[in-house]
Enzyme design. Structure first.
Site, PDB file in Angstrom:
ATOM      1  N   GLY A  77       0.737  -1.278   0.179  1.00  0.00           N
ATOM      2  CA  GLY A  77      -0.049  -0.095   0.053  1.00  0.00           C
ATOM      3  C   GLY A  77       0.631   1.297   0.072  1.00  0.00           C
ATOM      4  O   GLY A  77       0.313   2.126  -0.736  1.00  0.00           O
ATOM      5  N   ASP A 133       0.909   3.302   4.411  1.00  0.00           N
ATOM      6  CA  ASP A 133      -0.275   4.039   3.713  1.00  0.00           C
ATOM      7  C   ASP A 133      -1.395   4.581   4.817  1.00  0.00           C
ATOM      8  O   ASP A 133      -2.002   5.643   4.671  1.00  0.00           O
ATOM      9  CB  ASP A 133      -0.828   3.227   2.659  1.00  0.00           C
ATOM     10  N   ASP A 136      -5.103   2.158  10.959  1.00  0.00           N
ATOM     11  CA  ASP A 136      -6.575   1.891  11.334  1.00  0.00           C
ATOM     12  C   ASP A 136      -6.855   1.531  12.633  1.00  0.00           C
ATOM     13  O   ASP A 136      -6.740   2.438  13.370  1.00  0.00           O
ATOM     14  CB  ASP A 136      -7.240   0.696  10.242  1.00  0.00           C
ATOM     15  N   LYS A 164      -7.182   6.744  10.665  1.00  0.00           N
ATOM     16  CA  LYS A 164      -8.795   6.770  10.962  1.00  0.00           C
ATOM     17  C   LYS A 164      -8.524   6.749  12.604  1.00  0.00           C
ATOM     18  O   LYS A 164      -8.553   5.623  13.039  1.00  0.00           O
ATOM     19  CB  LYS A 164      -9.206   5.447  10.413  1.00  0.00           C
ATOM     20  N   PHE A 185     -14.018   2.843   4.138  1.00  0.00           N
ATOM     21  CA  PHE A 185     -12.981   2.045   3.526  1.00  0.00           C
ATOM     22  C   PHE A 185     -12.336   2.975   2.223  1.00  0.00           C
ATOM     23  O   PHE A 185     -13.270   3.236   1.482  1.00  0.00           O
ATOM     24  CB  PHE A 185     -13.471   0.760   3.351  1.00  0.00           C
TER      25      PHE A 185
HETATM   26  P1  IMP Z   1      -4.552  -1.678  11.144  1.00  0.00           P
HETATM   27  O1  IMP Z   1      -3.625  -2.957  11.346  1.00  0.00           O
HETATM   28  O2  IMP Z   1      -5.942  -1.947  11.311  1.00  0.00           O
HETATM   29  O3  IMP Z   1      -4.064  -0.382  11.366  1.00  0.00           O
HETATM   30  O4  IMP Z   1      -4.473  -1.668   9.539  1.00  0.00           O
HETATM   31  C1  IMP Z   1      -3.717  -1.126   8.537  1.00  0.00           C
HETATM   32  C2  IMP Z   1      -3.647  -2.021   7.430  1.00  0.00           C
HETATM   33  O5  IMP Z   1      -4.714  -2.119   6.842  1.00  0.00           O
HETATM   34  C3  IMP Z   1      -3.064  -0.821   6.292  1.00  0.00           C
HETATM   35  O6  IMP Z   1      -1.791  -1.097   6.134  1.00  0.00           O
HETATM   36  C4  IMP Z   1      -3.850  -1.378   5.118  1.00  0.00           C
HETATM   37  O7  IMP Z   1      -3.151  -2.258   4.304  1.00  0.00           O
HETATM   38  C5  IMP Z   1      -5.080  -1.848   5.602  1.00  0.00           C
HETATM   39  N1  IMP Z   1      -6.275  -0.759   5.696  1.00  0.00           N
HETATM   40  C6  IMP Z   1      -6.726  -0.377   6.910  1.00  0.00           C
HETATM   41  N2  IMP Z   1      -7.915   0.645   6.495  1.00  0.00           N
HETATM   42  C7  IMP Z   1      -7.718   0.611   5.002  1.00  0.00           C
HETATM   43  C8  IMP Z   1      -8.688   1.211   4.085  1.00  0.00           C
HETATM   44  O8  IMP Z   1      -9.588   2.082   4.359  1.00  0.00           O
HETATM   45  N3  IMP Z   1      -8.283   1.073   2.571  1.00  0.00           N
HETATM   46  C9  IMP Z   1      -7.276   0.120   2.290  1.00  0.00           C
HETATM   47  N4  IMP Z   1      -6.547  -0.562   3.070  1.00  0.00           N
HETATM   48  C10 IMP Z   1      -6.840  -0.471   4.660  1.00  0.00           C
HETATM   49 MG    MG Z   2      -0.877  -1.812   4.487  1.00  0.00          MG
END
Ligand code: IMP
Ligand code: MG
Length: 208
Positions: A77, A133, A136, A164, A185
């Site tokens: 990403g 990128d 979340d 986010k 998303f």
């Molecule tokens: P986290 O571990 O929940 O913070 O997720 C991070 C990863 O999930 C990012 O590196 C993205 O690859 C993916 N991700 C989270 N939210 C989105 C989104 O809205 N669009 C696309 N990929 C996302």
């Molecule tokens: Mg990622």
């Protein structure tokens, strides 16, 4: 809706069809599309992203004056963001990549992450900037930061295009942030849904 810039910057991709709403991903060899997902609206257009990435590059240039950082992009990403960002950093720098696999649903990580591609370089004694990128829940970055800290970098900072904050499960210290985004998303500018939409020059919200 603002013009996504698609018409100017991209030609149609063979595996999908464009619709007025945006990019309509279908499976090309399938007579009946089994999945149809569209971009509902443009959240950040190409010009807005460009301006912000340029200013992040300037900040990093100023903060790392006299040093030679290594920027680590998280595949896949962050590849688009990293490649634009480094062209706005006026320093001697290196680039490396790391890749994780994460288990979970199509739109959410479970936090169970595994390293699938490690760095090629040692970061022992180096000034490291981790480039991601989107944050979340924070579980992915939390894992990465802990992993990289064990390798004895001189410093470690985190540069993220999107955050986010409402979705956070673990606290993450972000040193350089592009934009805060709502809990939707998002795709484009490197971010995917099921490996599609990475090539959009803007960031859009998927219809849900
Ligand atoms: P986290 O571990 O929940 O913070 O997720 C991070 C990863 O999930 C990012 O590196 C993205 O690859 C993916 N991700 C989270 N939210 C989105 C989104 O809205 N669009 C696309 N990929 C996302
Ligand atoms: Mg990622």
């Amino acid at each position: 809706m603002e013009s996504p810039g698609w018409e100017r910057l991209q030609s149609p991709v063979s595996s999908g069809r464009r619709s007025e709403a945006g990019f309509n991903a279908t499976i090309s060899n399938c007579p009946m599309p089994i999945a149809k997902t569209e971009v509902q609206s443009v959240l950040l257009n190409a010009q807005t992203i460009k301006r912000r990435v340029r200013s992040l590059g300037k900040e990093i240039t100023r903060d790392y004056n006299g040093r030679s950082p290594i920027l680590i992009g998280v595949l896949r990403g962050a590849a688009v963001f990293l490649s634009d960002l480094i062209r706005h950093i006026n320093l001697e720098l290196e680039v490396d990549f790391i890749a994780l696999s994460s288990y979970g649903s199509a739109t959410e990580t479970s936090g169970q992450v595994q390293l699938v591609k490690d760095l090629e370089s040692s970061i022992d004694g180096r000034d490291v900037i981790l480039v991601e990128d989107i944050v979340d829940t924070g579980l992915t970055l939390n894992y990465l930061v802990s992993n990289l800290k064990t390798r004895n970098p001189a410093s470690l900072s985190v540069c993220v295009l999107l955050s986010k904050p409402s979705r956070r499960k673990v606290e993450i210290n972000i040193d350089y942030l592009g934009f805060e985004v709502p809990d939707s998303f998002v795709v484009g500018y490197g971010l995917d849904f099921d490996q599609q939409f990475r090539n959009l020059p803007y960031i859009g919200v998927l219809e849900g």
